[in-house]
Each structure stands twice: as C-alpha cells, then as structure tokens.
Design a protein around this motif. Structure first.
Motif, PDB file in Angstrom:
ATOM      1  N   HIS A  26       0.857  -1.183   0.000  1.00  0.00           N
ATOM      2  CA  HIS A  26       0.000   0.000   0.000  1.00  0.00           C
ATOM      3  C   HIS A  26       0.897   1.238   0.000  1.00  0.00           C
ATOM      4  N   ILE A  35      -1.204  -5.489   1.594  1.00  0.00           N
ATOM      5  CA  ILE A  35      -2.577  -5.910   1.308  1.00  0.00           C
ATOM      6  C   ILE A  35      -2.554  -7.258   0.599  1.00  0.00           C
ATOM      7  N   HIS A  92      -5.994  -6.186   4.881  1.00  0.00           N
ATOM      8  CA  HIS A  92      -4.920  -5.283   5.296  1.00  0.00           C
ATOM      9  C   HIS A  92      -4.089  -5.946   6.387  1.00  0.00           C
TER      10      HIS A  92
END
Lengths: 143, 143
Positions: A26, A35, A92
C-alpha cells in the motif's frame, strides 16, 4: 470471469504472488502496510472463500504478519478485511507503532498521508520480496 | 496464567463459548457487532496462536459471519484484529449497512455511539444464542 484487481487495488505495487493471494504494497509510507488479495473472481467477504482457501488465507496472513514483525518491529499488527469502499475481498496487514500518526486509533480514516518516493518504494519492494521468498521457503520446510 | 478477559472486554455480554473463542456482544446498537476472544492466555496477535488454533479461529470467524449475514442482511462484513487500545487478542465481526452512521468509513473511531437498552440487549442475546447453537450443529453435520 477471471480474477482482476479492482482499480483502487491495481494502483498499488505487487510484491509477490503467494499460492492464494496477490500481495500488494500500500502506497502509504506512514505505516508498513501490506494488502493480501485472494486471486479468485467475485469475492467480497472472507466467508465467500471455500474452506480450503480460508485456511490458505490464514496461513498467508500469518506469513505476512511474521514478515512485517521481523522487518519493522512494530508494537502491534492490525489485520482487517473491510471492503466498504473497495468491495473486492482484500486483507490489510499493517504494522503499528506507538509513535505513528494514527496510534492508538485505526489508520483507515486518518487524515495524514504520505506516499513513498520512488526510491523508498523500490527499496521496500526489494526488502519485502526477499523476505517473502525466504520465509515462504522456511514455511515449506516446517510444514 | 489462565485465560481472563481484559477489563474493556469483560464489560461486554457473553453470547456463547465456541471451541476456541468466547463470543461477546459489543454494547453498540448502531451496528450488529460481535467480538471473538480466543480463550488462551497471553495472546495479542493472530500469529501468537498455534496453527491449529488459527484454523479454528478462521472457522469461528466464518460461522460468526454467516450468523450476522443471515440475521441482519448487511451490505458488508468488517472483520478485524486490531488491539491498539486493548492488547488482548480479539476479533471484531461487524455487519455494515449503507445507511449506518459510519458508512463507508470504519466504525472504531466514529463519534456516534448508542448502547443497547436492557430489553434490546436481552432480545439480541437470545437471538444470537439461538443462531449460534443452531449453526454450530449444522456446521458439525456438514464437516
């Protein structure tokens, strides 16, 4: 329909492909933030995955957590499947420090943001790719 | 050291004990919000769990997701292990609606809050306990 990244995920750099997930960096330098996107079409929630893929996802979350832990020595890991804004299933995995801008709140709605420079991103991609390659081999040996 | 709930988790009502997790109802009526707490001492991150417990946790996340989905018909599920403020490992499973106060942002730092009335909480605990008992039996039959 084949697997395709949602436009908001396709903007991120690819670190590596694991057996289930495409692993993305990210573009937010304030936190080590990776991610995981399961490479399956039309998935929006963890429970949309087969049991076998759920187990593989858990192993890849564990692997990613260990890599972030070993490289960045955070205080805590935040692991989350949200999907309110980007409905494609993605998880995440974020290393949190007590002195990061959002601590102890969550990072998603925090106003501060600072993309990586090209050099920083290249360095980090290299570091993460090496770690994933190394750790994946260790995991294969230990299972 | 035996398993004990962190004080901030101990305030929440217990729905049921699954094989790994104690399932809590988060006292926030704006969203259907359940918290899974693995009943193991000294756990802070998913990767602190054994591989076997990680797999059990994934099954209990899946079970909880299905129950929230079937009872409340949300638009999305948010599943997250954070632990910045409460370091004991706990996993949020939250049903999100497009008209809930925080949508499409996350719920954790949203200013609106509205605890359940006693009657609401009793009703919901009843509903969730029945669903967990029913679904757990179905899951046993199907595995």
């Amino acid at each position: 329909m084949n697997f395709e990244l949602h436009p908001s995920l396709a903007k991120q750099a690819i670190i590596i492909n694991l057996p289930l997930c495409q692993v993305l960096l990210h573009d937010e330098s304030l936190y080590p933030w990776v991610i995981l996107v399961p490479r399956k079409a039309n998935m929006s929630k963890i429970m949309d995955l087969s049991k076998q893929d759920q187990w593989q996802l858990m192993q890849e979350i564990d692997l990613t957590g260990h890599i972030i832990w070993d490289l960045f020595h955070p205080k805590q890991l935040n692991v989350a499947a949200l999907g309110n804004k980007t409905p494609q299933l993605h998880i995440h995995v974020i290393g949190r420090q007590e002195n990061d801008p959002a601590w102890p709140n969550t990072v998603w709605d925090h106003p501060n943001t600072l993309p990586y420079t090209i050099a920083q991103k290249e360095h980090l991609l290299n570091l993460l790719q090496t770690a994933f390659n190394q750790k994946s081999i260790e995991q294969d040996i230990n299972t």
